[in-house]
Design an enzyme around this catalytic site. Structure first.
Site, PDB file in Angstrom:
ATOM      1  N   ASP A   1      -0.480  -6.736   1.549  1.00  0.00           N
ATOM      2  CA  ASP A   1      -0.428  -5.744   2.615  1.00  0.00           C
ATOM      3  C   ASP A   1      -1.238  -6.266   3.786  1.00  0.00           C
ATOM      4  OD1 ASP A   1       0.486  -2.606   2.622  1.00  0.00           O
ATOM      5  OD2 ASP A   1      -1.024  -3.065   4.119  1.00  0.00           O
TER       6      ASP A   1
ATOM      7  N   ALA B   1       0.836  -1.204   0.000  1.00  0.00           N
ATOM      8  CA  ALA B   1       0.000   0.000   0.000  1.00  0.00           C
ATOM      9  C   ALA B   1       0.871   1.255   0.000  1.00  0.00           C
ATOM     10  CB  ALA B   1      -0.908   0.000   1.235  1.00  0.00           C
TER      11      ALA B   1
ATOM     12  N   CYS C   1      11.385   3.838   5.539  1.00  0.00           N
ATOM     13  CA  CYS C   1      11.424   5.294   5.502  1.00  0.00           C
ATOM     14  C   CYS C   1      11.864   5.814   6.867  1.00  0.00           C
ATOM     15  CB  CYS C   1      10.086   5.873   5.105  1.00  0.00           C
ATOM     16  SG  CYS C   1       8.746   5.364   6.147  1.00  0.00           S
TER      17      CYS C   1
END
Lengths: 733, 180
Positions: free
Chosen positions: A414, A392, A515
């Protein structure tokens, strides 16, 4: 009838509305002009001031010097909130401030020359006069500000400048008492306490000020306590941070005698967390990762948004055509960079970029520059089967599909069904047809399906790289959050590796990315995977980005972690990101590390993961070979466990560590060592997993085998076990 | 996931043929492999056989989507085409309607196409014929049903509807949740 209303007559009757207005403006202007004209004649205000000052006794001057700084700023009642930025800063300024001061001086000089008054003599005094200028500079400032307001009330004109100044001071004293107390006094007092009689005369004040520009004083504990009650304003904190960084970056020369580095650091941490509103935990973590000066850059970069970037969908259009179409819609854009052939940066746009007909038609995808990187590192080939473990909202998945030109298979997984809706939407919008979208927990994935050529694991993380997107991260994360996500990531990376097929002709690659910029979530996780599975790091194929850490604080990671890449908002102007590319070079080895101890020590019906059993089934011969020399050791370990259940768990730990290190030295070519090393951890893990694992692994394992290894030479599970037991008996005998 | 029953196949093909006529053949017999229709959660997916095989690994409740969703069967067993099918309808469409740039947005926001916004229309389109709507730049925007035949279109006043809206690409944003 119409003649009576002759327009020509009307015009001549008087000046029109416009002319009336303009006349007003003219008079206004005239006033200014007159002012300017008269100024030189009546000996410029500065000159008068200076003259007055010369007549004053030095004590008064000193007084003024001491009192003046707090009152710098606008003189009317607005001064409480309306503050000229530069004036606000404490006296010990950075170099930049110096420049601005000198600018003021220059201007003054020019003006003086223009006026032509006999001030040249003063100028000749040079350095001495300069401090006077310094103070005067502020006065000038005030006057300039006041031009419109103060000049109007005529009494201002009557007063001598010095009187006016006194008046202003009085007014301000009342208004700004608090402010001055808070802001300046601390710093000022500090300096004054240090410099003692520096203010004896004006020259010295300036000299002292210049000296102090590079000397930053640590506020002592009392002052800091006071801060707790009356928080400093952000401006002065910012200045203090700057000074502090300056001191820290060349500590030897700029430190204050008798102050420890830790004192400076703790003040810095406190200031940073207050100024950028982070929690102290995160600041400390970041301070571990970055040097101080870089940290400031990083924090600053987190305050601004990254540029909006889009990725061309090459399944539907070309970048040139798309750019042209968007430019026609009034979008200002540019290619993203040399490294990407599909990216475009949007500078500004007259239309919402997420709702243009081009967007709806699937010609591009809104996607951060950083999320192109892992897919480029993965570089999926046409016809391969690829797994995207946490897909996603589908940006990376669709990018993979376009690199594969809609061939092969992509499994987009996901854990969140809610977020999968966006994946479905995006995949259909971009015209991707080769995907299977499913909703598993990534940790179970090898039991569902395996044998992929490539796997992309964009692991869920704390999001410390995308603070500009989600500022909530600043305060919401703490140690447990990091650890929790690190733990999840470790589980995910193992299951991702288990889903890979090492024997794939073209692939066998895993790209791990987050991230986050935390070492715990990146290098540590990869290092863990290197220890647990037969994988090695390979170059990511990205020619920029910073190398991953091989050592961090007390931890030492595998040297090949250099090959991983880190991206930072301040240095690459994209979200903070980590990318590592791993190649699985053997399906068999996980058997020795994962499977064997489980089977030998305890009596679990199944191996831990299906992948090992797959390997063992495929080539039992080779496996037995690798096993044989290990037998004795393994048995010993087993006995230990048998004799003293819980203690034994702790006992083998030491050798484990040693072996691990050895394994690193040997480039982990010897699976036996890896096995020994991981045995310990496995023990614990196996026990956890036994309950849930054995229950449905049997089922899953069977399914998997059916799907993935339809080779004829495999050996039935029972038969193989029997065979193994037989062998081990022989060995012991 | 299961193959379509006889009835379902018939209903769906009837619907499809309104837009692409006998070109349905091209969807089923493709040179690049076997493709088939599968029903999952009342929705019809169009998948290559190869992917289908892989998708069988996934349990029914965990499978969200596979291949391309063409549309869904309503509770009354009618078939409703989704906008996601546009990628396969547009290239094979027999009758097309182009809308002017000004009317593009109106259509993409879910409105019918008015005569004023009509740029071009395929010759001899019959009334109530399924049509695919394009922008003047030949980007497919959606599909609908011709409200008037081509002949009638020439005569009607500018504010009368010429194409009834059925699906448009704006739905990717407007109804992402219910799309598939």
């Amino acid at each position: 009838m119409g003649r009576k209303l002759d327009p020509t007559n009307k015009v001549k009757r008087g000046p029109g509305r416009k002319s009336r207005k303009q006349k007003g403006a003219e008079t206004e202007l005239a006033k200014f002009l007159v002012d300017e004209d008269t100024e030189p004649k009546r000996l410029s205000s500065r000159a008068r001031k200076r003259a007055a000052k010369r007549t004053l006794p030095p004590v008064q001057a000193k007084d003024k010097a001491e009192k003046e700084p707090p009152q710098k700023g606008f003189t009317d009642e607005n001064s409480e909130w309306l503050k000229p930025v530069k004036r606000k800063r404490p006296a010990d300024e950075s170099d930049g401030e110096d420049d601005s001061d000198s600018q003021w001086e220059q201007e003054e000089d020019e003006e003086e020359e223009n006026t032509g008054a006999g001030l040249k003599t003063e100028e000749a005094d040079g350095g001495k006069e300069k401090d006077g200028d310094d103070d005067d500079g502020s006065d000038d400032d005030e006057e300039m500000v006041d031009d419109y307001g103060a000049m109007d009330d005529a009494d201002g004109e009557e007063l001598l400048p010095i009187e006016r100044a006194a008046r202003k001071q009085k007014k301000l004293d009342a208004a700004m008492e608090q402010d001055s107390d808070e802001d300046e006094d601390e710093e000022e007092e500090d300096e004054e306490a240090e410099s003692g009689s520096e203010h004896a005369d004006e020259e010295d004040t300036v000299q002292a000020n210049i000296d102090e520009m590079d000397r930053f004083k640590l506020p002592d504990s009392e002052e800091r306590e006071k801060e707790g009650v009356l928080p400093l304003d952000l401006q002065s904190i910012h200045q203090r941070i700057k000074d502090n960084v300056d001191v820290l970056s060349n500590f030897a020369s700029k430190r204050e005698e008798g102050k420890e580095r830790t004192e400076y650091l703790s003040l810095l941490k406190k200031d940073l967390s207050m100024y950028y509103s982070y929690n102290t935990f995160l600041i400390e973590k970041l301070l571990d990762i970055f040097p101080v000066s870089e940290l400031i850059d990083f924090l600053e970069a987190n305050e601004i948004h990254r540029p909006v970037t889009i990725r061309t969908n090459t399944l539907k259009t070309r970048r040139r055509d798309l750019a042209q179409a968007l430019i026609n819609r009034g979008v200002n854009l540019d290619p993203l960079g040399k490294w990407s052939k599909v990216g475009l940066v949007i500078f500004d746009s007259s239309v919402p970029i997420g709702a243009t007909p081009e967007y709806l038609a699937g010609q591009y995808m809104l996607q951060g520059a950083s999320s192109l990187l892992p897919v480029m590192a993965l570089s999926p080939q046409e016809g391969e089967s690829v797994l995207d473990m946490s897909s996603a909202p589908g940006g990376k998945t669709t990018y993979m599909a376009q690199l594969m030109r809609n061939t092969g298979v992509i499994v987009a997984n996901d854990a969140s069904a809610e977020r999968l809706k966006s994946v479905v939407g995006n995949i259909h919008r971009l015209g991707v047809t080769n995907t299977v979208i499913c909703n598993y927990d990534g940790r179970q994935f090898p039991k569902v399906m395996g044998g992929f050529d490539r796997v992309l694991l964009d692991a869920p993380c704390s999001g410390t790289g995308v603070i500009s997107k989600d500022p909530a991260v600043k305060t919401s994360k703490d140690e447990t959050d990091i650890q929790r996500s690190a733990h999840l990531q470790k589980e995910l990376i193992l299951s991702a590796i288990d889903s890979l097929n090492a024997e794939s002709a073209t692939g066998g690659y895993l790209v791990y990315c987050t991230c986050s910029i935390m070492v715990e979530e990146n290098e540590w996780v990869v290092d863990y995977a290197l220890k647990k599975r037969n994988v090695k790091l390979v170059p990511t194929g990205l020619d920029f980005g910073k190398e991953g850490f091989t050592r961090f604080k007390e931890r030492r990671f595998h040297p090949s972690l250099r090959l991983s890449r880190r991206f930072y908002p301040h240095s690459h102007n994209m979200d903070g990101f980590f990318v590592a590319k791993l190649k699985k070079f053997s399906n068999t080895v996980p058997t020795t590390s994962a499977g064997e101890p489980a089977e030998e020590e305890n009596v679990p019906a199944e191996t831990e993961t299906p992948a090992p059993s797959k390997g063992s089934a495929k080539n039992p011969g080779s496996k037995v070979k690798t096993k044989k020399p290990l037998k004795v050791k393994a048995d010993m370990a087993k006995k230990k466990v048998a004799t003293n259940g819980t203690v034994a768990k702790n006992l083998p730990k030491k050798p484990t560590d040693v072996l691990k290190k050895k394994g690193i030295k040997d480039g982990r070519k010897k699976p036996k060592l890896a096995k020994e090393g991981t045995e310990m951890a496995k023990e614990v893990k196996v026990e956890e997993k036994k309950e849930e694992g054995s229950r449905f692994e049997k089922k899953m394992g069977k399914k998997k085998r059916k799907n993935l290894m339809n080779k004829n030479n495999r050996m039935g599970k029972n038969k193989f076990k029997k065979f193994k037991k037989m062998l081990s008996k022989e060995e012991v005998a | 996931m299961r193959p379509l029953t006889e009835d379902e196949t018939k209903t769906m093909f009837e619907k499809l043929s309104k837009y692409i006529g006998e070109n349905i053949k091209l969807l089923v017999d493709r040179p690049d492999g076997t493709y088939c229709f599968r029903l999952h959660n009342d929705r019809v997916y169009y998948i290559s056989e190869k992917i289908l095989k892989l998708a069988t690994n996934i349990s029914r409740d965990k499978l969200v989507s596979v291949g391309t969703c063409f549309g869904k069967f309503t509770k009354t067993q009618k078939f409703r085409l989704h906008i996601t099918a546009l990628d396969f309808l547009a290239p094979y469409a027999k009758f097309k309607v182009w809308v002017k740039p000004g009317a593009e947005q109106s259509f993409v926001y879910g409105n019918h196409v008015l005569k004023a916004g009509l740029g071009r229309i395929t010759e001899n389109t019959a009334q109530y014929q399924g049509v695919v709507v394009y922008s003047m730049a030949d980007v497919p925007l959606g599909f609908g049903v011709a409200a008037k035949s081509t002949q009638e279109c020439r005569r009607v006043d500018p504010i009368s509807i010429v194409v009834f809206h059925q699906a448009d690409i704006g739905e990717y944003i407007r109804s992402e949740d219910t799309l598939t």
